[in-house]
Design an enzyme around this catalytic site. Structure first.
Site, PDB file in Angstrom:
ATOM      1  N   THR A 168     -78.854  82.416  75.750  1.00  0.00           N
ATOM      2  CA  THR A 168     -77.871  81.088  75.399  1.00  0.00           C
ATOM      3  C   THR A 168     -78.651  80.485  74.717  1.00  0.00           C
ATOM      4  O   THR A 168     -78.129  78.984  74.119  1.00  0.00           O
ATOM      5  CB  THR A 168     -77.520  81.476  76.514  1.00  0.00           C
ATOM      6  OG1 THR A 168     -78.930  80.806  77.379  1.00  0.00           O
ATOM      7  CG2 THR A 168     -76.801  82.512  77.968  1.00  0.00           C
TER       8      THR A 168
ATOM      9  N   LEU B 210     -74.804  77.630  74.873  1.00  0.00           N
ATOM     10  CA  LEU B 210     -73.557  77.777  75.075  1.00  0.00           C
ATOM     11  C   LEU B 210     -73.739  79.761  76.607  1.00  0.00           C
ATOM     12  O   LEU B 210     -74.100  80.076  75.675  1.00  0.00           O
ATOM     13  CB  LEU B 210     -72.607  78.511  73.774  1.00  0.00           C
ATOM     14  CG  LEU B 210     -71.520  78.457  73.988  1.00  0.00           C
ATOM     15  CD1 LEU B 210     -70.468  77.396  74.903  1.00  0.00           C
ATOM     16  CD2 LEU B 210     -71.069  79.416  72.527  1.00  0.00           C
ATOM     17  N   HIS B 211     -73.898  79.157  77.460  1.00  0.00           N
ATOM     18  CA  HIS B 211     -74.438  80.942  78.223  1.00  0.00           C
ATOM     19  C   HIS B 211     -72.699  81.018  78.591  1.00  0.00           C
ATOM     20  O   HIS B 211     -73.598  82.569  78.081  1.00  0.00           O
ATOM     21  CB  HIS B 211     -74.838  79.278  80.144  1.00  0.00           C
ATOM     22  CG  HIS B 211     -75.595  78.437  79.661  1.00  0.00           C
ATOM     23  ND1 HIS B 211     -77.221  78.671  79.329  1.00  0.00           N
ATOM     24  CD2 HIS B 211     -75.767  77.400  79.826  1.00  0.00           C
ATOM     25  CE1 HIS B 211     -77.783  78.561  79.474  1.00  0.00           C
ATOM     26  NE2 HIS B 211     -76.617  76.807  79.706  1.00  0.00           N
ATOM     27  N   ASP B 212     -71.865  80.632  79.789  1.00  0.00           N
ATOM     28  CA  ASP B 212     -70.767  82.077  79.840  1.00  0.00           C
ATOM     29  C   ASP B 212     -70.610  82.396  78.332  1.00  0.00           C
ATOM     30  O   ASP B 212     -70.195  83.762  78.661  1.00  0.00           O
ATOM     31  CB  ASP B 212     -69.671  81.247  80.963  1.00  0.00           C
ATOM     32  CG  ASP B 212     -71.119  80.898  82.249  1.00  0.00           C
ATOM     33  OD1 ASP B 212     -70.399  80.601  82.804  1.00  0.00           O
ATOM     34  OD2 ASP B 212     -72.265  81.577  82.125  1.00  0.00           O
TER      35      ASP B 212
END
Ligand code: RIB
Ligand code: CA
Length: 321
Positions: A198, A244-246
């Site tokens: 991420t 931008l993780h999830d």
């Protein structure tokens, strides 16, 4: 035509959870069976409320939302620090009309996965965007459901990257390390998008500006959420923007070609006060334990951003309200 992929989103909305869900909601390639909020970024009552509101915003009120665990399995709850007081930044969504289902998230997981395990339907891909409490509890209560899981695709962990909540540990795993330990030990096919992945996709102000140019209220809301997210990490990562993780879970499901991964044995630190929640990867078989996860090591960041912009444009093309 390839049949849509049956998925369940286990999550703790959360700004980036919301962006991940809104991307998935506009993808007919996904058959979203349920959303199972958990205590994480926010206490459970808030992650549930946020999930209901996000469904309503996107007109996906047919997706059942089942409330999950109020707290981690063992440790004291911790919450996210950068999602604002509601968990959705400054974005104000209408009061939810949609109600949660009567059964719990764990019941829902056991029901869906149990049926698939008995051959009564396709296996389900679990998309885990928060602490793994719900999934771990379901596996403990009904181990046979493992046979109904196609794959777990999770955002969590940090391998060669330092932690984002402590020196060593990423929030989702730190928030319930015992649950993560149970899931990683369950022998399930797993794709792990940790901070190593991420942090390759830093959402910069110019990216946010591109989302703001996409027509329609959903894209506008996503840009607003991103704008709140952006200002959170300039100090922390030495550059403007926020990781931008999830949404990488949604992107992986729909465009796995944008990602590269390597198999490894992942261990979770469940006791050390200094390193609690650390995820340690055995890349070379030193422990003699077989690999239990595919860890994403490389991301085509520009490709992911362009793909996500395309997802948001689908709302406009649909003439969403
Ligand atoms: O460490 C990032 C993860 O923790 C993301 O899932 C974010 O939503 C928070 O839950
Ligand atoms: Ca999350």
């Amino acid at each position: 035509m390839t049949p849509p992929i049956p998925v369940i989103f286990d999550c703790d909305p959360g700004i980036d959870d919301a962006i991940a869900l809104l991307g998935a909601f506009v993808a007919p390639e996904l058959d979203i069976r349920a959303i199972t909020p958990v205590c994480g970024n926010q206490p459970l009552d808030r992650t549930v409320r946020n999930a209901l509101q996000i469904c309503e915003l996107a007109g996906r009120t047919e997706i059942p939302v089942h409330a999950g665990c109020h707290r981690p399995l063992c440790r004291e709850p911790i919450h996210g620090q950068f999602h604002g007081s509601t968990g959705l930044g400054n974005t104000v969504l209408p009061e939810p009309v949609k109600r949660i289902e009567a059964t719990t998230a764990v019941d829902c997981l056991i029901d869906h996965l149990g049926r698939a395990a008995r051959g009564e339907g396709a296996k389900v891909t679990l998309c885990c965007l928060g602490p793994l409490t719900n999934v771990a509890l379901a596996l403990r209560m009904a181990p046979q459901i493992a046979g109904g899981i196609e794959r777990i695709v999770m955002m969590g962990g940090a391998f060669r990257e330092p932690g984002n909540r402590t020196l060593t540990s990423e929030f989702n795993v730190l928030a319930d390390p015992h649950a993560a330990g149970i899931v990683f030990s369950a022998g399930l096919p797993m794709t792990v998008l940790g901070l190593d992945a991420t942090h390759q996709v830093m959402l910069l102000p110019e990216h946010v500006a591109r989302f703001a140019e996409v027509s329609g209220p959903i894209a506008r809301t996503v840009a607003e959420l991103m704008a709140f997210w952006d200002r959170n990490d300039a100090r922390r990562y030495g550059s403007r923007g926020g990781p931008l993780h999830d949404p990488l879970v949604t992107a992986w499901l729909l465009r796995p070609d944008l990602f590269e991964s390597r198999p490894a044995r992942v261990f979770v630190e469940m006791e050390s006060p200094l390193c609690l929640g650390q995820t340690v990867a055995d890349w070379y078989g030193k422990t003699g334990e077989p690999a239990n996860a595919d860890i994403v090591t490389r991301v085509d960041a520009a490709g992911v951003i362009d793909f996500y912009l395309g997802l948001m444009a689908r709302y406009g093309a649909r003439g969403a309200a």
